[in-house]
Design an enzyme around this catalytic site. Structure first.
Site, mmCIF file in Angstrom:
data_model
loop_
_atom_site.group_PDB
_atom_site.id
_atom_site.type_symbol
_atom_site.label_atom_id
_atom_site.label_comp_id
_atom_site.label_asym_id
_atom_site.label_seq_id
_atom_site.Cartn_x
_atom_site.Cartn_y
_atom_site.Cartn_z
ATOM 1 N N ARG A 1 -12.367 -92.405 52.041
ATOM 2 C CA ARG A 1 -13.715 -92.623 52.377
ATOM 3 C C ARG A 1 -14.834 -92.553 51.137
ATOM 4 O O ARG A 1 -15.787 -93.318 50.975
ATOM 5 C CB ARG A 1 -14.320 -91.719 53.624
ATOM 6 C CG ARG A 1 -15.695 -92.124 54.197
ATOM 7 C CD ARG A 1 -15.888 -91.537 55.418
ATOM 8 N NE ARG A 1 -16.394 -90.002 55.241
ATOM 9 C CZ ARG A 1 -16.784 -89.286 56.087
ATOM 10 N NH1 ARG A 1 -16.823 -89.710 57.363
ATOM 11 N NH2 ARG A 1 -16.895 -88.045 55.829
ATOM 12 N N LYS B 1 -21.326 -93.565 52.414
ATOM 13 C CA LYS B 1 -21.784 -92.118 52.510
ATOM 14 C C LYS B 1 -22.256 -91.828 50.925
ATOM 15 O O LYS B 1 -21.663 -90.982 50.036
ATOM 16 C CB LYS B 1 -20.828 -91.076 52.767
ATOM 17 C CG LYS B 1 -21.092 -89.483 53.225
ATOM 18 C CD LYS B 1 -19.901 -88.885 53.966
ATOM 19 C CE LYS B 1 -20.519 -87.525 53.884
ATOM 20 N NZ LYS B 1 -21.533 -87.107 54.794
ATOM 21 N N GLU C 1 -26.523 -91.860 66.059
ATOM 22 C CA GLU C 1 -25.731 -90.478 65.607
ATOM 23 C C GLU C 1 -26.673 -89.236 65.508
ATOM 24 O O GLU C 1 -28.079 -89.516 65.275
ATOM 25 C CB GLU C 1 -24.826 -90.781 64.339
ATOM 26 C CG GLU C 1 -25.676 -91.082 63.285
ATOM 27 C CD GLU C 1 -24.828 -91.266 61.720
ATOM 28 O OE1 GLU C 1 -23.891 -90.768 61.801
ATOM 29 O OE2 GLU C 1 -25.139 -92.160 60.996
HETATM 30 N N1 PMP Z 1 -22.786 -89.013 60.483
HETATM 31 C C1 PMP Z 1 -23.544 -88.214 59.359
HETATM 32 C C2 PMP Z 1 -24.762 -89.051 59.031
HETATM 33 C C3 PMP Z 1 -22.965 -87.355 58.486
HETATM 34 O O1 PMP Z 1 -23.394 -87.000 57.501
HETATM 35 C C4 PMP Z 1 -21.947 -86.874 58.680
HETATM 36 C C5 PMP Z 1 -21.162 -85.799 57.898
HETATM 37 N N2 PMP Z 1 -20.385 -86.119 57.041
HETATM 38 C C6 PMP Z 1 -21.259 -87.261 59.942
HETATM 39 C C7 PMP Z 1 -21.718 -88.343 60.808
HETATM 40 C C8 PMP Z 1 -19.767 -86.669 60.344
HETATM 41 O O2 PMP Z 1 -18.729 -87.177 59.853
HETATM 42 P P1 PMP Z 1 -17.353 -86.197 59.324
HETATM 43 O O3 PMP Z 1 -17.043 -85.893 60.735
HETATM 44 O O4 PMP Z 1 -16.535 -87.031 58.864
HETATM 45 O O5 PMP Z 1 -17.820 -84.983 58.762
#
Ligand code: PMP
Length: 288
Positions: A51, A150, A183
């Site tokens: 990612r 990200k 989210e």
């Molecule tokens: N959404 C956002 C905006 C985030 O910053 C994160 C943390 N990385 C997540 C969702 C969850 O992603 P992950 O389970 O891959 O950590």
């Protein structure tokens, strides 16, 4: 002493510094990951590294090492710091440039890996559940900034967190431009209704690695899981709500916008998935 990986070398944390001309600082021009290690193993290391590289590819940032080298550097950082349970933050910025924003002026990316102990992010709240607030600030439109990059530009998320903080919440829940649930500020969201689990499609949020792991746990435990467009009504009438993320892990939400969910206590499905996820993290992953 804590060691930071900085451009191929290990530097004591107090001495680890980047230039004020680094475009990661000046413009949020860079990408990052958040990863956890449990019990001597890095959870879903390959997925996180992939990612990171996809985020970099999307912004035409060429990370000056291979994915395998990055994974090895992450594991080496943990060994160097003697950590077997940790939160790990690899980040790659565009590097040092001038005060203009043109990335072509930046000669080479800056690569950093920070690691530290970080126990349950929400502390005692896993037993009682989070208070969530749906915030007025909308999730960045995917047409303006795709949520699957990200990037180091988290101001949208920080604005959401500030709004949740001032309104007395522990976590902010974003809507997207169309009013669909997107989210949390740093996690994905799930609702449970009549024994079935739903979570928003990933068009308007980050495709969480924990999200996918929890879906796998849920399916293995016999629950039905579906992706759906969810609205405020779905949150307010949910039997249970929980959020998932690397830092947050699986965290119950027992109050949202003043509505009490699941009698104000984490519900049975959430508790089952918290247990299943914990088991998964303790028994799978890449050895450090
Ligand atoms: N959404 C956002 C905006 C985030 O910053 C994160 C943390 N990385 C997540 C969702 C969850 O992603 P992950 O389970 O891959 O950590």
């Amino acid at each position: 002493m804590s060691w930071i990986y900085l451009d191929g070398k290990f530097v004591p944390a107090e001495e680890a510094a980047v230039s004020v001309y680094d475009h990661g600082l000046l413009y949020g021009d860079g990408v990052f990951e958040g990863i956890r290690a449990y019990n001597g193993r890095v959870f879903r290391l390959e997925e996180h590294v992939k990612r990171l590289y996809d985020s970099a590819k999307a912004i035409m940032l060429e990370i000056p090492m291979t994915e395998e080298e990055m994974a090895a550097a992450i594991r080496e950082t943990l060994r160097k710091n003697g950590l077997s349970d940790a939160y790990i933050r690899p980040l790659v910025t565009r590097g040092v440039g001038d005060l203009g924003l043109d990335p072509r002026k930046c000669a080479k990316p800056t690569v950093m890996i920070i690691s530290q102990k970080w126990d349950a992010m929400y502390g005692d709240l896993y037993d009682v559940g989070l208070t969530a607030i749906t915030v007025t600030v909308r999730r960045n439109s995917p047409a303006a900034l795709p949520p699957n990059i990200k990037s180091l530009n988290y101001l949208n998320n920080i604005l959401a967190k500030i709004e949740a903080n001032v309104k007395g919440g522990n976590e902010a829940i974003f809507l997207d431009d169309a009013g669909n649930i997107s989210e949390g500020s740093g996690d994905n969201i799930f609702v449970v209704k009549d024994g079935e689990i739903s979570t928003p499609y990933t068009a308007n949020n980050l495709k969480g690695i924990t999200r996918l792991a929890v879906i796998e746990v849920a399916l293995a435990r016999g629950y039905g899981v579906k992706e759906a467009n969810l609205g405020l009504f779905d949150l307010y009438t949910a039997d249970e709500i929980f959020v998932t993320g690397t830092a947050a892990e699986v965290a119950p939400v027992t109050k949202i916008d003043g509505r009490v969910i699941s009698g104000g206590r984490p519900g049975p499905v959430t508790k089952d998935l918290m247990e299943g996820f914990k088991e998964m993290t303790m028994t799978t992953g890449t050895p450090i």
